[in-house]
Scaffold this active site. Structure first.
Site, short mmCIF file in Angstrom:
data_model
loop_
_atom_site.label_atom_id
_atom_site.label_comp_id
_atom_site.label_asym_id
_atom_site.label_seq_id
_atom_site.Cartn_x
_atom_site.Cartn_y
_atom_site.Cartn_z
N ILE A 55 1.23 -0.96 0.31
CA ILE A 55 -0.24 0.24 -0.07
C ILE A 55 1.27 1.44 0.64
O ILE A 55 0.14 2.68 -0.26
CB ILE A 55 -1.33 0.22 1.63
CG1 ILE A 55 -0.44 -0.27 2.76
CG2 ILE A 55 -2.31 -0.41 0.98
CD1 ILE A 55 -1.27 0.07 3.75
N ALA A 77 -4.78 -3.20 6.63
CA ALA A 77 -3.49 -3.34 5.76
C ALA A 77 -2.49 -2.05 6.77
O ALA A 77 -2.76 -1.70 7.62
CB ALA A 77 -3.16 -3.28 4.39
N TYR A 144 3.14 3.12 16.90
CA TYR A 144 1.65 2.74 16.55
C TYR A 144 0.62 3.88 17.08
O TYR A 144 -0.65 3.67 15.92
CB TYR A 144 1.99 1.12 17.09
CG TYR A 144 0.99 0.56 17.31
CD1 TYR A 144 0.05 0.41 15.55
CD2 TYR A 144 -0.54 0.12 17.77
CE1 TYR A 144 -0.69 -0.55 15.12
CE2 TYR A 144 -1.56 -0.31 17.31
CZ TYR A 144 -1.96 -0.98 15.81
OH TYR A 144 -2.90 -1.64 15.83
N1 LIG Z 1 -5.08 -8.65 16.64
C1 LIG Z 1 -5.25 -6.94 17.35
O1 LIG Z 1 -5.09 -7.37 18.19
C2 LIG Z 1 -5.79 -5.74 16.96
C3 LIG Z 1 -5.36 -4.66 17.84
C4 LIG Z 1 -5.79 -3.06 17.22
C5 LIG Z 1 -6.20 -2.86 15.82
N2 LIG Z 1 -5.74 -3.80 14.98
C6 LIG Z 1 -5.18 -3.87 13.36
O2 LIG Z 1 -6.09 -4.85 12.22
C7 LIG Z 1 -5.76 -4.71 11.34
C8 LIG Z 1 -5.54 -6.11 11.88
O3 LIG Z 1 -4.70 -6.66 12.35
P1 LIG Z 1 -4.54 -8.34 12.30
O4 LIG Z 1 -4.04 -8.07 13.70
O5 LIG Z 1 -5.06 -8.73 11.17
O6 LIG Z 1 -2.53 -8.33 11.79
P2 LIG Z 1 -2.24 -9.00 10.43
O7 LIG Z 1 -0.82 -8.02 10.39
O8 LIG Z 1 -2.81 -10.73 10.61
O9 LIG Z 1 -2.60 -8.22 9.39
C9 LIG Z 1 -2.12 -7.21 8.83
C10 LIG Z 1 -2.10 -7.74 6.89
O10 LIG Z 1 -1.15 -6.07 6.92
C11 LIG Z 1 -0.53 -6.63 6.01
N3 LIG Z 1 0.24 -5.95 4.81
C12 LIG Z 1 1.26 -6.07 5.97
N4 LIG Z 1 1.83 -4.09 5.87
C13 LIG Z 1 1.55 -4.21 4.61
C14 LIG Z 1 1.42 -3.55 3.25
N5 LIG Z 1 2.86 -2.24 3.48
N6 LIG Z 1 1.10 -2.95 1.93
C15 LIG Z 1 -0.05 -4.69 2.00
N7 LIG Z 1 0.04 -5.22 2.97
C16 LIG Z 1 0.06 -5.27 4.39
C17 LIG Z 1 0.18 -8.16 6.47
O11 LIG Z 1 0.25 -9.06 5.16
C18 LIG Z 1 -1.06 -8.87 6.86
O12 LIG Z 1 -1.79 -9.60 5.99
C19 LIG Z 1 -4.60 -3.92 11.66
O13 LIG Z 1 -4.15 -2.71 11.02
C20 LIG Z 1 -4.25 -3.60 13.31
O14 LIG Z 1 -3.30 -2.48 13.53
C21 LIG Z 1 -5.09 -4.96 15.41
#
Ligand SMILES: NC(=O)c1ccc[n+]([C@@H]2O[C@H](COP(=O)([O-])OP(=O)(O)OC[C@H]3O[C@@H](n4cnc5c(N)ncnc54)[C@H](O)[C@@H]3O)[C@@H](O)[C@H]2O)c1
Length: 313
Positions: A55, A77, A144
């Protein structure tokens, strides 16, 4: 049937969301650089299309948005790690800040009707007031948390300027199947379950009295689907359960499920570790049909069973 782009759709939360959107009958285009996500998280389905795009690469992203013209965009993402944002602020900011801005601006440019994106409870930082309400002024502690807050400010500005609906979902601590326990940045539940199933001791930093609002990924998916019906402008909602669980309670539940004696090592409290966290979910419940349906014990039991099943495949 809507044409929907899901960035980060091959990741933990994104892949659960993609599966639900396909079941709802939509066409789903996944944009993911597969840095932490896996193509194997995605179902093979005629309406599911994966594009391996970073992205941060605005040209490649613009090309995809121009050709797909999605009516709805889910932006999941991110480099989803507080620690990584401290150790590698340049790349994290490029992805979480600039990358998000590209997604938002392109969605508006191609005429999308709504952009729903993953924010985080990390925006609340150390504000001691509980439960966390969307009206509290954010005081993030980490890059973050600042990046997620910046996303919200960018979205509010763009919503005002363009009239397009933007919805920020502040996820609390999400857990469930497909969360990668091998990642050093993974959620505590996936790490604990993995260690217990491998007869390894659990490490707790501090006295274990710290609390979190652990929300099952099924509830998070439900929240994402339910905000499709929320009205105009910019909205921000907490996504949690409104239940506070301490790490000691979590450990107790897990050893009880596995019928094992606890095996826990205590280490000094980590710098910047927030002591207590729990969401007020009143806003989301009053504006949508969201309710938290998965109790922590039930969610943990289902998770342990799912991991055992996968390990036996
Ligand atoms: N897991 C949690 O507890 C939690 C809590 C709060 C917020 N979030 C947010 O939820 C979202 C999903 O998190 P998750 O836990 O599934 O993490 P994850 O790492 O499993 O998913 C993130 C996805 O984004 C992709 N990604 C990363 N950088 C990228 C780039 N430059 N271009 C394209 N794709 C890219 C990764 O390959 C991955 O598939 C994120 O935005 C995260 O900040 C997660």
């Amino acid at each position: 049937m809507k044409n929907i782009i899901v960035t980060g759709g091959a990741g933990f939360i994104g892949s659960h969301l993609v599966k639900a959107l396909l079941l709802d009958g939509h066409r789903v285009v996944v944009v993911d650089d597969l840095s932490t996500g896996k193509s194997s998280n995605l179902p093979s389905h005629p309406n599911c299309h994966l594009f391996e795009v970073d992205i941060v690469d605005e040209l490649a992203l613009a090309h995809l948005f121009e050709s797909e013209r999605p009516s709805l965009v889910y932006h999941e993402a991110a480099i989803a790690s507080v620690q990584k944002s401290i150790h590698d602020p340049v790349r994290t900011s490029a992805v979480n800040d600039q990358g998000a801005k590209h997604v938002f601006e392109l969605a508006v440019h191609v005429g999308s009707e709504q952009i729903v994106f993953a924010s985080s409870a990390a925006v609340y930082g150390e504000d001691p007031r509980l439960p966390k309400r969307e009206t509290f002024e954010p005081t993030p502690l980490s890059p973050y948390g600042f990046q997620k807050w910046q996303n919200e400010k960018d979205a509010a500005r763009l919503a005002k300027k363009s009239g397009v609906r933007f919805t920020a979902l502040r996820y609390f601590n999400v857990y469930g199947p497909q969360q990668d326990p091998q990642s050093e940045y993974s959620g505590v539940i996936s790490i604990f379950v993995d260690r217990i199933l491998n007869d390894l001791p659990l490490t707790i930093f501090g006295d274990g009295g710290q609390t979190r609002d652990f929300v099952n990924v099924a509830d998070v998916v439900q929240a994402n689907r339910s905000v499709q019906r929320v009205g105009g402008g910019f909205n921000v909602f907490n996504v949690g359960t409104a239940q506070e669980t301490s790490l000691l309670e979590l450990v107790h539940h897990l050893y009880m499920i596995e019928n094992q004696a606890p095996n826990v090592v205590f280490q000094p409290r980590r710098e910047g570790d927030i002591h207590r966290s729990v969401a007020d979910i009143g806003q989301l419940m009053s504006k949508t049909d969201y309710s938290s349906n998965v109790h922590i014990l039930q969610g943990l039991q289902a998770l342990v069973s799912a991991i055992k099943l996968k390990n036996n495949e």
